[in-house]
Design a protein around this motif. Structure first.
Motif, PDB file in Angstrom:
ATOM      1  N   ALA A  77     -24.524  31.584  48.722  1.00 43.54           N
ATOM      2  CA  ALA A  77     -24.376  33.009  48.429  1.00 43.54           C
ATOM      3  C   ALA A  77     -25.185  33.413  47.210  1.00 43.54           C
ATOM      4  O   ALA A  77     -25.606  32.577  46.408  1.00 43.54           O
ATOM      5  N   THR A  78     -25.395  34.725  47.085  1.00 43.07           N
ATOM      6  CA  THR A  78     -26.123  35.298  45.955  1.00 43.07           C
ATOM      7  C   THR A  78     -25.159  36.105  45.099  1.00 43.07           C
ATOM      8  O   THR A  78     -24.416  36.946  45.599  1.00 43.07           O
ATOM      9  N   LEU A  79     -25.187  35.849  43.801  1.00 46.95           N
ATOM     10  CA  LEU A  79     -24.280  36.519  42.886  1.00 46.95           C
ATOM     11  C   LEU A  79     -24.678  37.972  42.695  1.00 46.95           C
ATOM     12  O   LEU A  79     -25.841  38.285  42.435  1.00 46.95           O
ATOM     13  N   GLY A  80     -23.697  38.873  42.847  1.00 45.86           N
ATOM     14  CA  GLY A  80     -23.922  40.286  42.578  1.00 45.86           C
ATOM     15  C   GLY A  80     -23.459  40.624  41.176  1.00 45.86           C
ATOM     16  O   GLY A  80     -23.881  39.999  40.199  1.00 45.86           O
ATOM     17  N   GLN A  83     -17.261  43.133  39.497  1.00 48.08           N
ATOM     18  CA  GLN A  83     -16.815  44.309  40.230  1.00 48.08           C
ATOM     19  C   GLN A  83     -15.511  44.918  39.719  1.00 48.08           C
ATOM     20  O   GLN A  83     -15.390  46.116  39.567  1.00 48.08           O
ATOM     21  N   THR A  84     -14.512  44.083  39.514  1.00 47.50           N
ATOM     22  CA  THR A  84     -13.182  44.552  39.143  1.00 47.50           C
ATOM     23  C   THR A  84     -12.760  43.781  37.907  1.00 47.50           C
ATOM     24  O   THR A  84     -12.550  42.571  37.971  1.00 47.50           O
ATOM     25  N   TYR A  85     -12.631  44.462  36.766  1.00 45.21           N
ATOM     26  CA  TYR A  85     -12.436  43.712  35.529  1.00 45.21           C
ATOM     27  C   TYR A  85     -11.758  44.550  34.454  1.00 45.21           C
ATOM     28  O   TYR A  85     -11.704  45.778  34.513  1.00 45.21           O
ATOM     29  N   GLY A  86     -11.238  43.834  33.459  1.00 45.11           N
ATOM     30  CA  GLY A  86     -10.706  44.439  32.249  1.00 45.11           C
ATOM     31  C   GLY A  86     -11.312  43.724  31.059  1.00 45.11           C
ATOM     32  O   GLY A  86     -12.398  43.175  31.150  1.00 45.11           O
ATOM     33  N   GLN A  87     -10.580  43.690  29.957  1.00 49.70           N
ATOM     34  CA  GLN A  87     -11.101  43.063  28.744  1.00 49.70           C
ATOM     35  C   GLN A  87     -10.158  41.967  28.256  1.00 49.70           C
ATOM     36  O   GLN A  87      -8.946  42.013  28.484  1.00 49.70           O
ATOM     37  N   ALA A  88     -10.741  40.974  27.594  1.00 48.53           N
ATOM     38  CA  ALA A  88      -9.961  39.877  27.018  1.00 48.53           C
ATOM     39  C   ALA A  88     -10.509  39.571  25.629  1.00 48.53           C
ATOM     40  O   ALA A  88     -11.619  39.973  25.279  1.00 48.53           O
ATOM     41  N   VAL A  89      -9.729  38.853  24.842  1.00 47.67           N
ATOM     42  CA  VAL A  89     -10.146  38.433  23.504  1.00 47.67           C
ATOM     43  C   VAL A  89     -10.103  36.909  23.439  1.00 47.67           C
ATOM     44  O   VAL A  89      -9.076  36.296  23.735  1.00 47.67           O
ATOM     45  N   ALA A 101     -13.470  40.423  31.640  1.00 53.06           N
ATOM     46  CA  ALA A 101     -12.812  39.380  32.426  1.00 53.06           C
ATOM     47  C   ALA A 101     -12.384  39.955  33.765  1.00 53.06           C
ATOM     48  O   ALA A 101     -11.665  40.948  33.821  1.00 53.06           O
ATOM     49  N   GLY A 102     -12.824  39.324  34.855  1.00 50.68           N
ATOM     50  CA  GLY A 102     -12.428  39.809  36.166  1.00 50.68           C
ATOM     51  C   GLY A 102     -13.179  39.176  37.311  1.00 50.68           C
ATOM     52  O   GLY A 102     -13.690  38.056  37.203  1.00 50.68           O
ATOM     53  N   LEU A 103     -13.269  39.908  38.407  1.00 47.90           N
ATOM     54  CA  LEU A 103     -13.792  39.402  39.676  1.00 47.90           C
ATOM     55  C   LEU A 103     -15.270  39.728  39.883  1.00 47.90           C
ATOM     56  O   LEU A 103     -15.708  40.857  39.689  1.00 47.90           O
ATOM     57  N   PHE A 104     -16.012  38.706  40.334  1.00 46.73           N
ATOM     58  CA  PHE A 104     -17.388  38.887  40.781  1.00 46.73           C
ATOM     59  C   PHE A 104     -17.416  39.084  42.294  1.00 46.73           C
ATOM     60  O   PHE A 104     -16.478  38.731  43.001  1.00 46.73           O
ATOM     61  N   GLU A 105     -18.532  39.591  42.778  1.00 46.31           N
ATOM     62  CA  GLU A 105     -18.788  39.639  44.212  1.00 46.31           C
ATOM     63  C   GLU A 105     -20.043  38.845  44.516  1.00 46.31           C
ATOM     64  O   GLU A 105     -21.024  38.890  43.770  1.00 46.31           O
ATOM     65  N   MET A 106     -20.017  38.098  45.634  1.00 43.84           N
ATOM     66  CA  MET A 106     -21.176  37.352  46.119  1.00 43.84           C
ATOM     67  C   MET A 106     -21.475  37.741  47.556  1.00 43.84           C
ATOM     68  O   MET A 106     -20.550  37.934  48.353  1.00 43.84           O
ATOM     69  N   SER A 107     -22.754  37.815  47.882  1.00 40.60           N
ATOM     70  CA  SER A 107     -23.190  38.083  49.254  1.00 40.60           C
ATOM     71  C   SER A 107     -23.599  36.769  49.902  1.00 40.60           C
ATOM     72  O   SER A 107     -24.479  36.070  49.399  1.00 40.60           O
ATOM     73  N   VAL A 108     -22.974  36.439  51.018  1.00 39.32           N
ATOM     74  CA  VAL A 108     -23.213  35.162  51.685  1.00 39.32           C
ATOM     75  C   VAL A 108     -24.473  35.228  52.538  1.00 39.32           C
ATOM     76  O   VAL A 108     -24.692  36.197  53.270  1.00 39.32           O
ATOM     77  N   TYR A 117     -13.786  34.199  40.554  1.00 42.86           N
ATOM     78  CA  TYR A 117     -13.599  34.206  39.111  1.00 42.86           C
ATOM     79  C   TYR A 117     -14.480  33.098  38.537  1.00 42.86           C
ATOM     80  O   TYR A 117     -14.942  32.212  39.266  1.00 42.86           O
ATOM     81  N   CYS A 118     -14.707  33.120  37.221  1.00 40.40           N
ATOM     82  CA  CYS A 118     -15.513  32.056  36.624  1.00 40.40           C
ATOM     83  C   CYS A 118     -14.610  31.043  35.929  1.00 40.40           C
ATOM     84  O   CYS A 118     -13.456  31.325  35.611  1.00 40.40           O
ATOM     85  N   VAL A 119     -15.137  29.847  35.716  1.00 38.71           N
ATOM     86  CA  VAL A 119     -14.363  28.771  35.095  1.00 38.71           C
ATOM     87  C   VAL A 119     -15.077  28.224  33.856  1.00 38.71           C
ATOM     88  O   VAL A 119     -14.932  27.059  33.520  1.00 38.71           O
TER      89      VAL A 119
END
Length: 500
Positions: A77-80, A83-89, A101-108, A117-119
């Motif tokens: 997949a290709t990272l876009g 998309q859906t996120y808030g903030q963290a400290v 901090a939040g969700l990414f979207e990828m196109s397969v 999410y990232c790790v």
């Protein structure tokens, strides 16, 4: 149909963030203490550069090299954008930094969409970076005793749980939006993936993060969406080379034979000897090589449409932070296996895989011939006796680009390339968080277009990310493989059937 996947509204790709240091302390509740890496990490200058000088590529010839299988298969997949996120400290050694901090979207590739999410909170992402479904053993999750808890979080939070009111009630929150749910989930993941001292800025998101962190239970790694085992086989002309076993949760896979099937006469068959066009989980496939076929090689591929299991990891050779799957639409997945054959002498089947437990790349050679197979890597000679298999681990430094070209007589070449990315920044003392490196032109796995996006974790303008690295000097090492050139006569194709 979608599995734990929510439609996106109001798409807003975030090209860069300029997140400032938090002005007020956010109460900590439940985060794991961070490994101490020294106050110098947050004070690092943004213009720092890094160069790994590790040798040169040897054995390069005029012929195009065939790629050695390194991925077990699955979705690519290709990272876009985020998309859906808030903030963290994020807090470290008395300093704090606000990050998205939040969700990414990828196109397969081939169709489909993934949410991830990232790790690795301290690493950047790179827009349009290519990602490949990867076993945990090839990522920073290897050896992380809490990796299964991360999977539990993914299964019990947004977007797998779409009823945000019910999720808020479990978490003791007043209410949750998609943005706060995504932020809280990402924060909980970072506490286990990075042992980060991190909190959500929004109080409701923080309650969710605490609930998920405290409730998470250990579990196992999810199975791959599609693999072929093994990814490489070898033998003599006139034999059925294999078996190669299909492993998938898809109902069926389409089997694509070697591209030059008509010219070579090589077919993909089941154990009944009939050509295979489709197969299922557990099916055994064989390369049927004509007895009069000259020494050569071939590849088959399988493809299916299925949902990718939640918790599968995705990595990129473009030095873009590792992702973990939170939701999948029906997506295209694929896998490839190769075969080599020769009438006499050594006949090695070659495959490679990242081994984060040993900090390197495993190169496996299975010699099905009648003579020893000898090759050299990093000035060390290895011999695989006839009828035996040996795995050699090539040690690499973290973030090190590698490019091995394996050459044999008459210009036959096989190549494996990539970047070793096995640690979160907290696992690598003395190594600053960095943006994606651009290897020299001859290297593989460099930038894949677009600029660096510090979309989760450190911002591109923060001290946590130390600029663009100067580049990687390729790790060389040629192994002389006694392979033969490909010369294939024309053959007719018999009837077809379904795989075993």
């Amino acid at each position: 149909m979608f599995s734990g996947f929510t439609a996106f509204s109001g798409f807003s790709a975030v090209d860069a963030f300029s997140a400032g240091t938090a002005s007020a302390a956010v109460p900590r509740r439940g985060a794991v203490p961070r490994r101490s890496r020294g106050a110098a990490r947050l004070a690092a200058v943004t213009a720092a550069s890094r160069l790994l000088a590790v040798g040169a590529v040897l054995g390069a010839g005029p012929a195009a090299a065939e790629e050695v299988p390194q991925h077990r298969g699955g979705a690519t997949a290709t990272l876009g954008g985020l998309q859906t996120y808030g903030q963290a400290v994020v807090r470290e050694d008395g300093s704090s930094q606000q990050v998205p901090a939040g969700l990414f979207e990828m196109s397969v590739d081939g169709g489909g969409t993934l949410q991830t999410y990232c790790v690795d909170v301290h690493s950047p992402t790179q827009k349009d970076a290519k990602y490949q479904e990867t076993p945990w053993s090839g990522t920073s999750l290897n050896g992380n005793r809490d990796a299964g808890r991360i999977r539990w979080i993914l299964q019990h939070s947004y977007p797998q749980v779409n009823d945000l009111a019910a999720l808020a009630k479990k978490a003791g929150a007043t209410s949750l939006t998609e943005q706060t749910a995504a932020a809280g989930t990402q924060v909980a993941i970072w506490r286990y993936s990075d042992e980060a001292q991190v909190d959500a800025v929004d109080p409701q998101a923080e309650k969710l993060a605490d609930y998920l962190y405290k409730s998470a239970r250990a579990g196992g790694e999810p199975k791959a969406s599609l693999t072929l085992e093994p990814s490489a086989v070898s033998g003599r002309p006139g034999e059925r080379l294999g078996p190669v076993t299909v492993r998938t949760d898809a109902e069926a896979v389409t089997v694509t034979p070697p591209a030059d099937t008509v010219a070579s006469g090589v077919r993909v068959v089941g154990k009944d000897g009939k050509q295979v066009k489709s197969a299922g989980d557990g099916s055994r496939l064989y390369f049927d090589v004509p007895k009069d076929a000259p020494d050569g090689s071939a590849a088959l591929s399988v493809q299916a449409s299925t949902t990718v299991p939640v918790g599968r990891a995705f990595t990129s050779d473009a030095r873009s932070q590792t992702q973990i799957l939170a939701g999948s639409s029906e997506s295209t997945v694929s896998a490839t296996a190769t075969a080599d054959w020769a009438a006499q002498g050594a006949v090695p089947a070659l495959s490679a895989e990242k081994n984060c437990a040993k900090g390197g790349v495993d190169i496996t050679a299975n010699n099905t011939g009648d003579a020893p197979f000898t090759f050299s890597l990093m000035d060390v000679k290895y011999t695989i006796k006839a009828g035996t298999t040996r795995t050699v681990t090539i040690p690499l430094q973290e973030d090190q680009a590698y490019d091995f070209t394996i050459t044999g007589p008459n210009g036959v070449q096989k190549r494996l390339t990539g970047v070793l990315d096995c640690r979160t920044e907290g696992d690598a003392p003395g190594v600053t968080a960095q943006s994606a490196a651009e290897p020299l032109p001859a290297a593989a796995g460099g930038t894949s277009g677009g600029g660096d996006l510090a979309e989760t974790g450190s911002s591109g303008n923060t001290p946590l990310m130390v600029g663009i690295a100067v580049g990687f000097v390729l790790l060389g090492g040629a192994a002389v493989f006694l392979l033969r050139p490909k010369k294939n006569p024309a053959k007719a194709l018999p009837e077809t059937s379904t795989g075993e």
